[in-house]
Design a protein around this motif. Sequence first.
Motif, PDB file in Angstrom:
ATOM      1  N   THR A   1       0.828  -1.194   0.000  1.00 12.90           N
ATOM      2  CA  THR A   1       0.000   0.000   0.000  1.00 12.90           C
ATOM      3  C   THR A   1       0.869   1.253   0.000  1.00 12.90           C
ATOM      4  O   THR A   1       2.071   1.209   0.287  1.00 12.90           O
ATOM      5  CB  THR A   1      -0.906   0.022   1.242  1.00 12.90           C
ATOM      6  N   ALA A   2       0.234   2.380  -0.309  1.00  9.25           N
ATOM      7  CA  ALA A   2       0.975   3.638  -0.320  1.00  9.25           C
ATOM      8  C   ALA A   2       1.551   3.952   1.054  1.00  9.25           C
ATOM      9  O   ALA A   2       2.668   4.483   1.171  1.00  9.25           O
ATOM     10  CB  ALA A   2       0.053   4.774  -0.782  1.00  9.25           C
ATOM     11  N   GLU A   3       0.793   3.620   2.120  1.00  9.46           N
ATOM     12  CA  GLU A   3       1.272   3.893   3.480  1.00  9.46           C
ATOM     13  C   GLU A   3       2.521   3.083   3.798  1.00  9.46           C
ATOM     14  O   GLU A   3       3.477   3.600   4.391  1.00  9.46           O
ATOM     15  CB  GLU A   3       0.173   3.580   4.498  1.00  9.46           C
ATOM     16  N   VAL A   4       2.525   1.802   3.399  1.00  6.35           N
ATOM     17  CA  VAL A   4       3.698   0.968   3.642  1.00  6.35           C
ATOM     18  C   VAL A   4       4.875   1.460   2.811  1.00  6.35           C
ATOM     19  O   VAL A   4       6.017   1.512   3.292  1.00  6.35           O
ATOM     20  CB  VAL A   4       3.385  -0.505   3.340  1.00  6.35           C
TER      21      VAL A   4
ATOM     22  N   GLU B   1      11.220  -6.150   5.589  1.00  9.52           N
ATOM     23  CA  GLU B   1      10.039  -5.422   6.040  1.00  9.52           C
ATOM     24  C   GLU B   1       8.938  -5.490   4.975  1.00  9.52           C
ATOM     25  O   GLU B   1       7.771  -5.752   5.288  1.00  9.52           O
ATOM     26  CB  GLU B   1      10.394  -3.959   6.321  1.00  9.52           C
ATOM     27  N   ARG B   2       9.311  -5.228   3.731  1.00  7.64           N
ATOM     28  CA  ARG B   2       8.323  -5.244   2.650  1.00  7.64           C
ATOM     29  C   ARG B   2       7.647  -6.602   2.541  1.00  7.64           C
ATOM     30  O   ARG B   2       6.414  -6.699   2.442  1.00  7.64           O
ATOM     31  CB  ARG B   2       8.995  -4.897   1.322  1.00  7.64           C
TER      32      ARG B   2
ATOM     33  N   ILE C   1       0.511  -0.203  10.382  1.00  7.92           N
ATOM     34  CA  ILE C   1       1.452   0.649   9.650  1.00  7.92           C
ATOM     35  C   ILE C   1       1.307   2.100  10.097  1.00  7.92           C
ATOM     36  O   ILE C   1       2.295   2.835  10.172  1.00  7.92           O
ATOM     37  CB  ILE C   1       1.255   0.519   8.123  1.00  7.92           C
ATOM     38  N   ALA C   2       0.096   2.523  10.451  1.00  5.99           N
ATOM     39  CA  ALA C   2      -0.083   3.885  10.965  1.00  5.99           C
ATOM     40  C   ALA C   2       0.694   4.063  12.260  1.00  5.99           C
ATOM     41  O   ALA C   2       1.327   5.106  12.488  1.00  5.99           O
ATOM     42  CB  ALA C   2      -1.570   4.171  11.175  1.00  5.99           C
ATOM     43  N   GLU C   3       0.678   3.042  13.123  1.00  7.05           N
ATOM     44  CA  GLU C   3       1.378   3.153  14.394  1.00  7.05           C
ATOM     45  C   GLU C   3       2.884   3.002  14.227  1.00  7.05           C
ATOM     46  O   GLU C   3       3.653   3.653  14.936  1.00  7.05           O
ATOM     47  CB  GLU C   3       0.809   2.121  15.363  1.00  7.05           C
TER      48      GLU C   3
END
Length: 312
Positions: A54-57, A77-78, A96-98
């Motif tokens: 995702t864009a966030e990751v 990580e990916r 991922i937000a945290e």
Amino acid sequence: MPLARIGGLLDAEPEVLAAEIAEIDRALRNRMAQLRRTRGELAQLQGGDRLFVTAEVADYLAELRDIGVSERHIRMERDGWILMHTAAPEDAARWIAEKREFLGDPEFRALCLEHDAAFDWSPEDPRLPALAARTRSWFADCHHRSEARPVHNPAIARLAEQSQPGASSPAWDRLAQLTRGQPASDAVEAGARDRRAGATRARPPRRIRATDRELTMSAVRVHHYSVDPAHLEQLLAQRAQLIGGIRAGFPGLVETRLIRLEDGTYQDIWHWETAEQLTAAVAASAAFPPVSATLALTSAGTVQNGEVIDEQ
């Protein structure tokens, strides 16, 4: 524009010519926008991350690059995020937000860099115990602020180890065991062998009295909750998966016992060899998907930790 249309435009009325030119202009603008999008997509191919996550990751991985984390670690990580998003996409979005929030903490960034560097260390490197102590302290502080928050811990990566060959090293194995508080000089190879085999080494319960201060007190974590009867069978299956995952990733779980009380509620008792092992497991396992999946089947839950002072 096709050459055949040029002659017709030269002989067209002014209104027709203006309309045709406007149409050509719109087509050119659309084509330019498409080319810009294609350029952006080609630029993303250089890193490759946005093709799979995702864009966030992808932004998180870019932030790791910015602080100096190695490409080897970023690939791990990916791959881990791909697995997590496949298994639990809603949880992965929250995690991922945290994780990106954690990167705002200078100590967390420093730990990321030192864990990355430790991949190539010897399992006997004298820097490992100090790094494990700092890691344990950071996790405990984060867990103290909010028990429900998932916490990044190398032990969580061990739960996906079979799906990510090469995602560890002897030094990382040793570091994970030190972080969990497992003191064995030859524990690196034994721990890796146990995880591959799914083995557990639960010691039989022993009698411990409050006056026997020379003995380490064992500990329990007692959950009390309600379960919809229609969900009980699902809860038992989910709980079994959770127990297996915890035992695969953390030492010290002696036994678990689920009791249905007279009022129809349940008491779920988890017995650990030491309070330290209990605390380490609780802090890290919040990020393990079966935890949230199991809790989702319960309601009106409470939890308390306790110390065993007598067993007979």
